[in-house]
Design a protein around this motif. Sequence first.
Motif, PDB file in Angstrom:
ATOM      1  N   ALA A 128    -101.841 -23.249   5.122  1.00 25.17           N
ATOM      2  CA  ALA A 128    -101.271 -21.971   5.548  1.00 25.17           C
ATOM      3  C   ALA A 128     -99.751 -22.016   5.489  1.00 25.17           C
ATOM      4  N   ALA A 129     -99.156 -23.133   5.848  1.00 26.66           N
ATOM      5  CA  ALA A 129     -97.698 -23.256   5.806  1.00 26.66           C
ATOM      6  C   ALA A 129     -97.190 -23.100   4.375  1.00 26.66           C
ATOM      7  N   ALA A 130     -97.891 -23.706   3.424  1.00 22.52           N
ATOM      8  CA  ALA A 130     -97.495 -23.576   2.018  1.00 22.52           C
ATOM      9  C   ALA A 130     -97.620 -22.124   1.560  1.00 22.52           C
ATOM     10  N   LEU A 131     -98.677 -21.448   2.001  1.00 25.12           N
ATOM     11  CA  LEU A 131     -98.856 -20.043   1.629  1.00 25.12           C
ATOM     12  C   LEU A 131     -97.780 -19.159   2.253  1.00 25.12           C
ATOM     13  N   TYR A 132     -97.407 -19.435   3.508  1.00 23.76           N
ATOM     14  CA  TYR A 132     -96.316 -18.688   4.140  1.00 23.76           C
ATOM     15  C   TYR A 132     -95.009 -18.909   3.378  1.00 23.76           C
ATOM     16  N   ALA A 133     -94.751 -20.142   2.972  1.00 26.66           N
ATOM     17  CA  ALA A 133     -93.530 -20.441   2.226  1.00 26.66           C
ATOM     18  C   ALA A 133     -93.536 -19.730   0.874  1.00 26.66           C
ATOM     19  N   LYS A 134     -94.691 -19.721   0.213  1.00 28.36           N
ATOM     20  CA  LYS A 134     -94.815 -19.025  -1.066  1.00 28.36           C
ATOM     21  C   LYS A 134     -94.590 -17.530  -0.876  1.00 28.36           C
ATOM     22  N   ALA A 135     -95.174 -16.961   0.163  1.00 30.02           N
ATOM     23  CA  ALA A 135     -95.005 -15.533   0.441  1.00 30.02           C
ATOM     24  C   ALA A 135     -93.539 -15.204   0.724  1.00 30.02           C
ATOM     25  N   ALA A 136     -92.855 -16.064   1.450  1.00 28.77           N
ATOM     26  CA  ALA A 136     -91.434 -15.831   1.742  1.00 28.77           C
ATOM     27  C   ALA A 136     -90.610 -15.845   0.456  1.00 28.77           C
ATOM     28  N   GLY A 137     -90.917 -16.761  -0.437  1.00 28.98           N
ATOM     29  CA  GLY A 137     -90.222 -16.811  -1.724  1.00 28.98           C
ATOM     30  C   GLY A 137     -90.485 -15.574  -2.560  1.00 28.98           C
ATOM     31  N   GLN A 138     -91.742 -15.127  -2.583  1.00 26.59           N
ATOM     32  CA  GLN A 138     -92.084 -13.920  -3.334  1.00 26.59           C
ATOM     33  C   GLN A 138     -91.416 -12.695  -2.720  1.00 26.59           C
ATOM     34  N   ASN A 139     -91.334 -12.664  -1.394  1.00 28.65           N
ATOM     35  CA  ASN A 139     -90.673 -11.548  -0.724  1.00 28.65           C
ATOM     36  C   ASN A 139     -89.195 -11.494  -1.091  1.00 28.65           C
ATOM     37  N   ALA A 140     -88.550 -12.644  -1.141  1.00 29.09           N
ATOM     38  CA  ALA A 140     -87.138 -12.684  -1.525  1.00 29.09           C
ATOM     39  C   ALA A 140     -86.958 -12.213  -2.963  1.00 29.09           C
ATOM     40  N   GLN A 141     -87.856 -12.645  -3.848  1.00 26.38           N
ATOM     41  CA  GLN A 141     -87.792 -12.226  -5.248  1.00 26.38           C
ATOM     42  C   GLN A 141     -88.037 -10.717  -5.363  1.00 26.38           C
ATOM     43  N   ALA A 142     -89.000 -10.213  -4.605  1.00 26.82           N
ATOM     44  CA  ALA A 142     -89.298  -8.782  -4.632  1.00 26.82           C
ATOM     45  C   ALA A 142     -88.101  -7.970  -4.160  1.00 26.82           C
ATOM     46  N   ARG A 143     -87.404  -8.451  -3.145  1.00 24.67           N
ATOM     47  CA  ARG A 143     -86.218  -7.746  -2.641  1.00 24.67           C
ATOM     48  C   ARG A 143     -85.140  -7.685  -3.704  1.00 24.67           C
ATOM     49  N   GLN A 144     -84.936  -8.797  -4.422  1.00 22.72           N
ATOM     50  CA  GLN A 144     -83.934  -8.810  -5.492  1.00 22.72           C
ATOM     51  C   GLN A 144     -84.310  -7.849  -6.607  1.00 22.72           C
ATOM     52  N   LEU A 145     -85.585  -7.833  -6.987  1.00 24.92           N
ATOM     53  CA  LEU A 145     -86.033  -6.919  -8.039  1.00 24.92           C
ATOM     54  C   LEU A 145     -85.937  -5.469  -7.594  1.00 24.92           C
ATOM     55  N   TYR A 146     -86.267  -5.205  -6.326  1.00 27.55           N
ATOM     56  CA  TYR A 146     -86.157  -3.846  -5.807  1.00 27.55           C
ATOM     57  C   TYR A 146     -84.703  -3.376  -5.849  1.00 27.55           C
ATOM     58  N   ASN A 147     -83.784  -4.219  -5.419  1.00 22.75           N
ATOM     59  CA  ASN A 147     -82.366  -3.850  -5.448  1.00 22.75           C
ATOM     60  C   ASN A 147     -81.877  -3.638  -6.875  1.00 22.75           C
ATOM     61  N   ALA A 148     -82.325  -4.479  -7.802  1.00 22.92           N
ATOM     62  CA  ALA A 148     -81.928  -4.312  -9.201  1.00 22.92           C
ATOM     63  C   ALA A 148     -82.469  -2.998  -9.761  1.00 22.92           C
ATOM     64  N   SER A 149     -83.719  -2.661  -9.429  1.00 24.33           N
ATOM     65  CA  SER A 149     -84.270  -1.408  -9.936  1.00 24.33           C
ATOM     66  C   SER A 149     -83.589  -0.212  -9.294  1.00 24.33           C
ATOM     67  N   ALA A 150     -83.231  -0.302  -8.017  1.00 20.82           N
ATOM     68  CA  ALA A 150     -82.510   0.793  -7.364  1.00 20.82           C
ATOM     69  C   ALA A 150     -81.146   0.990  -8.026  1.00 20.82           C
ATOM     70  N   ASP A 151     -80.469  -0.097  -8.371  1.00 25.85           N
ATOM     71  CA  ASP A 151     -79.190   0.010  -9.072  1.00 25.85           C
ATOM     72  C   ASP A 151     -79.362   0.682 -10.430  1.00 25.85           C
ATOM     73  N   THR A 152     -80.430   0.315 -11.139  1.00 22.39           N
ATOM     74  CA  THR A 152     -80.685   0.903 -12.448  1.00 22.39           C
ATOM     75  C   THR A 152     -80.975   2.395 -12.333  1.00 22.39           C
ATOM     76  N   TYR A 153     -81.782   2.795 -11.354  1.00 25.04           N
ATOM     77  CA  TYR A 153     -82.036   4.224 -11.136  1.00 25.04           C
ATOM     78  C   TYR A 153     -80.734   4.960 -10.827  1.00 25.04           C
ATOM     79  N   TYR A 154     -79.871   4.362 -10.002  1.00 29.27           N
ATOM     80  CA  TYR A 154     -78.600   4.991  -9.673  1.00 29.27           C
ATOM     81  C   TYR A 154     -77.760   5.184 -10.933  1.00 29.27           C
TER      82      TYR A 154
END
Length: 70
Positions: free
Chosen positions: A19-45
């Motif tokens: 479970a700890a490994a899965l939580y760590a993986k989820a945290a990494g994916q969440n950070a990546q998703a945030r970066q991609l979301y911000n990049a896409s928001a910049d592109t839309y702008y």
Amino acid sequence: MGRMQEELEMFQTLYGQTAAALYAKAAGQNAQARQLYNASADTYYKANDAAAYDDWVRARNHWDYFYNRS
């Protein structure tokens, strides 16, 4: 020891290694998703900015066409 390592050890203690490994993986994916979301928001702008400018140029040229004829 870094904060991430401390959190990983805490999760291992509380939930076990899998479970700890899965939580760590989820945290990494969440950070990546945030970066991609911000990049896409910049592109839309930028796309909206370009479209608005193009519309302004079109309207200006349209106005100049009729203004110069009067």
